[in-house]
Design an enzyme around this catalytic site. Structure first.
Site, short mmCIF file in Angstrom:
data_model
loop_
_atom_site.label_atom_id
_atom_site.label_comp_id
_atom_site.label_asym_id
_atom_site.label_seq_id
_atom_site.Cartn_x
_atom_site.Cartn_y
_atom_site.Cartn_z
N LYS A 188 0.85 -1.21 0.00
CA LYS A 188 0.00 0.00 0.00
C LYS A 188 0.88 1.25 0.00
O LYS A 188 2.08 1.17 0.27
CB LYS A 188 -0.91 -0.02 1.23
CG LYS A 188 -0.18 0.02 2.56
CD LYS A 188 -1.13 -0.25 3.73
CE LYS A 188 -0.38 -0.26 5.05
NZ LYS A 188 -1.21 -0.73 6.15
N TYR B 90 17.20 29.13 8.31
CA TYR B 90 16.05 29.91 8.76
C TYR B 90 15.91 29.88 10.28
O TYR B 90 16.12 28.84 10.92
CB TYR B 90 14.76 29.31 8.18
CG TYR B 90 14.60 29.49 6.69
CD1 TYR B 90 14.58 30.75 6.12
CD2 TYR B 90 14.44 28.38 5.87
CE1 TYR B 90 14.39 30.91 4.75
CE2 TYR B 90 14.25 28.53 4.50
CZ TYR B 90 14.24 29.78 3.95
OH TYR B 90 14.05 29.93 2.61
C1 PLP Z 1 -0.43 -1.64 6.84
C2 PLP Z 1 -0.92 -2.95 7.31
C3 PLP Z 1 -0.01 -4.00 7.49
C4 PLP Z 1 1.48 -3.86 7.35
O1 PLP Z 1 1.98 -3.27 8.52
P1 PLP Z 1 3.56 -3.38 8.84
O2 PLP Z 1 3.64 -2.98 10.26
O3 PLP Z 1 4.23 -2.42 7.94
O4 PLP Z 1 3.93 -4.77 8.60
C5 PLP Z 1 -0.53 -5.23 7.85
N1 PLP Z 1 -1.85 -5.42 8.03
C6 PLP Z 1 -2.74 -4.42 7.89
C7 PLP Z 1 -4.18 -4.70 8.11
C8 PLP Z 1 -2.30 -3.15 7.53
O5 PLP Z 1 -3.19 -2.17 7.40
#
Ligand code: PLP
Length: 354
Positions: free
Chosen positions: A33, A251
């Protein structure tokens, strides 16, 4: 190139195989994702396919479609929740969807939609998901209405914690999930996120694990010792100068560089994802020397202090290692969140697979 991120393909494959081994050879769902945490979902998915990953997790329908349109031939699961029009489209496209409410189950039945669904249960995250005590009713509803119940899952909220309390909380989540799935025989039963694999591999339930940040070697914000670094953000020295008097840098005048010190300007800023909080304790590597970040990080540039032993040899265009898993592991910055950092890598940073 000015600033780029190198993605180490072999190390990524190594990590996946290592995680699969830790998970006792269970199937691995690659969580890609948010553009594979900023690295490029199509490219990352292709690499994962080379080591047998054939199931990908996305946040929403649009992300799954992007992979389908790129020709990735695999299964996809929308991990989050979908709107009704998205459920219709996901069904057409054969994309698996997480379901968290009775309203959505009824919507599927009333509209003769039968996608592969994964019921999501809330065992302690308090985000999406059915309540644990609804399990019997929800599962019966699916069976009575011949819904395509492909999977059941839950999400761990604190599996990367390292106190007794966090450990107990995760074990409670696992126990609640165990009660839901104990008499079920489904294609996919899954609970483990990355830290669920690395920290709780002895307690894994089900037949699928969801690997995200661990693919890039992390458990929480720390590098997992037996996993390998995957991404390195690199840049080049753009400019250097020696100041002849005590001088404020950047800055807001938050840092004073003493007279006769040298600094360099690196062409990466917060618009590239170099978060401003890295000013407090952050550093880069130039020719293997640690150069501390000084003054506020700007939108397009960052100043670093050049140590005495490097002053004589540093040149324009020298390569700079801005960040990698080892540097992140060394940082002690409370605001740092490696997921947030990775997904914030900016558009100007070229993604290069090496
Ligand atoms: C984003 C997500 C993951 C992955 O999480 P990590 O901590 O990066 O492994 C796994 N399961 C769900 C339901 C998620 O939303």
């Amino acid at each position: 190139m000015r600033t780029w991120v190198e993605i180490d393909k072999e190390n990524l494959k190594y990590n996946i195989l290592k995680l699969k081994e830790l998970a006792n050879n269970r199937e691995v769902l690659g969580v890609v994702k948010a553009n594979a945490y900023g690295l490029g979902s199509v490219e990352i998915a292709k690499i994962l396919q080379e080591v047998g990953v054939n199931f990908f997790g996305l946040a929403n329908l649009e992300e799954a479609i992007e992979l389908q349109e790129a020709g990735i031939n695999a299964n996809f699961l929308i991990l989050g929740a979908s709107f009704e029009d998205e459920l219709v489209e996901a069904t057409k496209r054969g994309i698996h969807t997480a379901i968290s409410s009775m309203q959505q189950l009824r919507f599927l039945v009333e509209n003769n939609l039968n996608p592969n669904i994964h019921l999501k249960f809330d065992t302690g995250m308090t985000r999406l998901g059915f309540e644990v005590d609804e399990a019997e009713e929800v599962i019966n509803f699916c069976k009575t209405n011949n819904l395509n119940l492909a999977g059941i899952f839950t999400h761990l909220s604190d599996s990367d914690g390292n106190t007794i309390d966090t450990k107990n909380f995760t074990l409670e989540q696992i126990e609640k999930f165990k009660n839901i799935v104990k008499d079920l025989d489904l294609k996919y039963i899954h609970i483990s996120n990355s830290a669920g694999i690395t920290n709780f591999h002895e307690n894994i339930l089900g037949n699928l694990v969801r690997a995200g940040i661990a693919m890039y070697s992390f458990t929480g914000n720390k590098k997992t010792p037996y996993l390998k670094n995957v991404f390195t953000i690199k840049s080049k020295v753009l400019f250097t100068k020696k100041v002849n008097k005590d001088s404020f840098v950047s800055y807001g005048r938050h840092y004073t560089l003493p007279a006769d010190s040298t600094y360099a300007v690196i062409p990466i800023g917060y618009a590239d994802g170099l978060k401003k909080y890295l000013t407090k304790g952050g550093y880069v590597l130039i020719n293997n020397h640690r150069c501390e970040i000084i003054g506020n990080i700007c939108m397009d540039m960052t100043m670093v202090r050049i140590p005495k032993e490097l002053e004589k040899t540093i040149k324009i265009s020298d390569e700079v290692t801005v960040i990698n898993a080892d540097i992140i592991d060394n940082l002690n910055i409370p605001e740092l969140c490696v997921w947030e950092f990775m997904t914030g890598i900016g558009r100007r940073v070229k993604r290069i697979i090496v």
